[in-house]
Structure formats: C-alpha cells, structure tokens
Design a protein around this motif. Structure first.
Motif, mmCIF file in Angstrom:
data_model
loop_
_atom_site.group_PDB
_atom_site.id
_atom_site.type_symbol
_atom_site.label_atom_id
_atom_site.label_comp_id
_atom_site.label_asym_id
_atom_site.label_seq_id
_atom_site.Cartn_x
_atom_site.Cartn_y
_atom_site.Cartn_z
ATOM 1 N N ASN A 180 0.849 -1.184 0.000
ATOM 2 C CA ASN A 180 0.000 0.000 0.000
ATOM 3 C C ASN A 180 0.887 1.238 0.000
ATOM 4 N N ILE A 181 0.805 2.021 -1.078
ATOM 5 C CA ILE A 181 1.559 3.262 -1.194
ATOM 6 C C ILE A 181 0.537 4.393 -1.235
ATOM 7 N N LEU A 182 0.515 5.194 -0.183
ATOM 8 C CA LEU A 182 -0.575 6.122 0.044
ATOM 9 C C LEU A 182 -0.208 7.531 -0.398
ATOM 10 N N HIS A 216 8.869 -4.392 -0.668
ATOM 11 C CA HIS A 216 8.439 -5.786 -0.596
ATOM 12 C C HIS A 216 7.046 -5.931 0.014
ATOM 13 N N SER A 217 6.541 -7.152 -0.049
ATOM 14 C CA SER A 217 5.144 -7.457 0.268
ATOM 15 C C SER A 217 4.720 -6.947 1.635
ATOM 16 N N GLY A 218 3.530 -6.399 1.684
ATOM 17 C CA GLY A 218 2.925 -6.001 2.944
ATOM 18 C C GLY A 218 3.339 -4.641 3.463
ATOM 19 N N ALA A 219 4.258 -3.966 2.783
ATOM 20 C CA ALA A 219 4.693 -2.649 3.253
ATOM 21 C C ALA A 219 3.555 -1.637 3.108
ATOM 22 N N VAL A 220 3.506 -0.684 4.056
ATOM 23 C CA VAL A 220 2.543 0.416 4.002
ATOM 24 C C VAL A 220 3.333 1.712 4.109
ATOM 25 N N LEU A 221 3.337 2.483 3.043
ATOM 26 C CA LEU A 221 4.157 3.692 2.971
ATOM 27 C C LEU A 221 3.266 4.925 2.871
ATOM 28 N N GLY A 222 3.598 5.943 3.681
ATOM 29 C CA GLY A 222 2.846 7.185 3.630
ATOM 30 C C GLY A 222 1.587 7.187 4.449
ATOM 31 N N GLY A 223 1.500 6.296 5.457
ATOM 32 C CA GLY A 223 0.328 6.250 6.313
ATOM 33 C C GLY A 223 0.187 7.512 7.153
ATOM 34 N N LEU A 275 4.296 14.854 3.435
ATOM 35 C CA LEU A 275 4.899 13.919 2.487
ATOM 36 C C LEU A 275 5.706 12.837 3.185
ATOM 37 N N LEU A 276 5.949 11.783 2.439
ATOM 38 C CA LEU A 276 6.993 10.801 2.716
ATOM 39 C C LEU A 276 7.883 10.758 1.488
ATOM 40 N N GLU A 277 9.174 11.017 1.666
ATOM 41 C CA GLU A 277 10.119 11.006 0.559
ATOM 42 C C GLU A 277 11.151 9.900 0.776
ATOM 43 N N ASN A 318 5.333 6.267 8.268
ATOM 44 C CA ASN A 318 4.331 7.333 8.253
ATOM 45 C C ASN A 318 4.881 8.595 7.618
ATOM 46 N N LYS A 319 3.994 9.373 7.005
ATOM 47 C CA LYS A 319 4.407 10.669 6.473
ATOM 48 C C LYS A 319 4.504 11.687 7.601
ATOM 49 N N GLY A 320 4.874 12.919 7.269
ATOM 50 C CA GLY A 320 5.143 13.935 8.278
ATOM 51 C C GLY A 320 3.902 14.579 8.858
ATOM 52 N N THR A 321 4.153 15.489 9.794
ATOM 53 C CA THR A 321 3.111 16.346 10.357
ATOM 54 C C THR A 321 3.510 17.798 10.085
ATOM 55 N N ALA A 322 2.770 18.726 10.667
ATOM 56 C CA ALA A 322 3.113 20.140 10.519
ATOM 57 C C ALA A 322 4.465 20.467 11.135
#
Length: 257
Positions: free
Chosen positions: A41-43, A55-62, A75-77, A91-95
C-alpha cells in the motif's frame, strides 16, 4: 498487476514492476526501474526514487500516529536505491517538519516501523522489528540492529552501530559502537569504519577523543574544551564536538574498562 488498484493520478516511471493486489493512491510518484511487490500500500503524498525495492505487505505514507496531526498536507520522501522489506510501515510527516525522509541506498528490514517526521540518512541499515518513534534523526551510515526501540526526538550519529534489542533513550554520537543496558559507549564501530576506508590513524584519533569524553571526571564541557585544545581541527573531530554540543537529550554513558 492482477487486481492491483493504481490511481490514474499517480506518476509511475518507466520499467516499474507492480505486484498483485497492491494499492497506489493519487499523489504518489514512483521513480524509474523500481520494483513494488504484492500486497503493498503506497498512500497519497509518497515519493519513491529510482531503483527501489518495496516488498510485500509494506505500508508507505500512512497517516501519522500523532494526535497533533490534523490532516495537513505532508509527504513521505524515499531516495534512490533503497530497499524496504516485508511489512515495513513508514508514516508521512506532520506540521512539525512537513515530511518524513528516507535517504538513498538504505536498507530497512522486515516489520520495522518509522514514525512521522523522521529523517533517515543515506546508506543506513535498520534491522528487523525496529521501532522508531517520531522525529528521530539518523545520520548517514548508521546501523541499528534488530528488535531495538528508539525514543522520539533521538539523534543517531553517522557511522554509529547499535546492538540488537537496545533501548535508545539518549543520543548516540557518531562513529561509536553502542551496546548493553542501559545503552552505553563500548568503543568505536571499528569494523564499519575500516570497511568505509577510515585509516588506522583516524581511528586512533577518534578513540583518543572518546577516551577524553568518557573518562573526564569533571564534566562534558571540560572534556570538549580539552579536545579543542589538544586535537587538530578535522572533519571527524568537529563532527563529534558539534554532535555533543547540539544534543538536547544528552548522550549515552561511557563504558570504558
């Protein structure tokens, strides 16, 4: 790409492999020659460089696991040539900083979590099942062994190596090997430094610097003054001095026998 869901608003580079049952949302960029496994999952808000492996099952940018997050655009870079293994979550960033950043040529092993607004440098290795809380800074060539936990706002210096199952609640200076409980200085990361081309005299210089830091009986400020007075200015000397001066959490304790 059987049964994968790919937003038409995602930007996918050339020669990108996307496995089965993966989801790629809008506002995602994936660089050329990257490989995306199955069930990934690439969000939204994720940027992935070239020649990466996810690879399998990764969750990026949650969404950040931080109650202060109010839905702001962040963002997530992820840099080039980085490998993210199975079931990693980033997880991506906050303010606070606006983005989470993973550098180039970094390996993140299975089941690791990296929290919001972290800054992970280039050529780092993060072992399996490592938990990294929000706003941690990990500089280039640092190595965190498996099953370790890093407190939020911690700072890990370049070329540092931390042993497995460590509890990291103080800053870890550059070039060191850290181990034991509580986490302590156990010498230099000599093997890693040699592999990266550090000469014997440079390693000896760093050993002498840290001997003063951890054996000085008065205080750290006095130790730093001694180093400035007795060692020629070099990149490595200044990296150590600046790291300690800038540390807000305080550095790990010494363990010199």
């Amino acid at each position: 790409m059987r049964n994968s869901i790919i937003s038409p608003k995602a930007i996918i580079g050339t020669n990108v492999h996307i496995g089965n049952f993966s989801t790629i949302e809008n506002d995602v960029v994936i660089g050329d020659n990257s490989w995306i496994g199955s069930n990934v999952n690439i969000l939204s808000g994720t940027r992935i460089g070239e020649n990466c492996q996810i690879h399998s099952g990764a969750v990026l940018g949650g969404i950040p696991q931080d109650l202060k997050y109010k839905g702001e655009y962040t963002l997530l870079e992820i840099g080039n040539n980085t490998i993210i293994r199975e079931f990693v979550t980033i997880n991506k960033g906050t303010a606070s900083k606006g983005k989470t950043i993973i550098g180039d040529s970094t390996l993140i092993m299975a089941n690791t979590h990296i929290g919001h607004d972290c800054l992970i440098g280039n050529n780092c290795i993060i072992g399996f099942n490592v938990g990294i809380a929000g706003e941690v800074i990990m500089r280039d060539w640092a190595n965190i062994s498996g099953l370790s936990a890093i407190h939020q706002f911690s700072l890990i210096g370049e070329h540092a190596m931390i042993s497995g199952m460590s509890r990291i609640v103080k800053d870890v200076p550059p070039y060191v090997l850290a181990s034991r409980e509580p986490l302590s200085y156990c010498g230099l990361n000599t093997i890693g430094l040699k592999r990266r081309g550090f000469e014997v005299n440079k390693i000896s210089e760093l050993k002498d610097i840290y001997r003063i830091i951890f054996q000085e009986k008065r205080n750290t400020t006095h130790a730093l003054n001694l180093i400035e007075e007795n060692f020629q200015r070099t990149i490595e000397r200044d990296n150590v001095l600046n790291f300690i001066k800038e540390s807000k959490r305080g550095i790990i304790k010494g363990n010199i026998d």
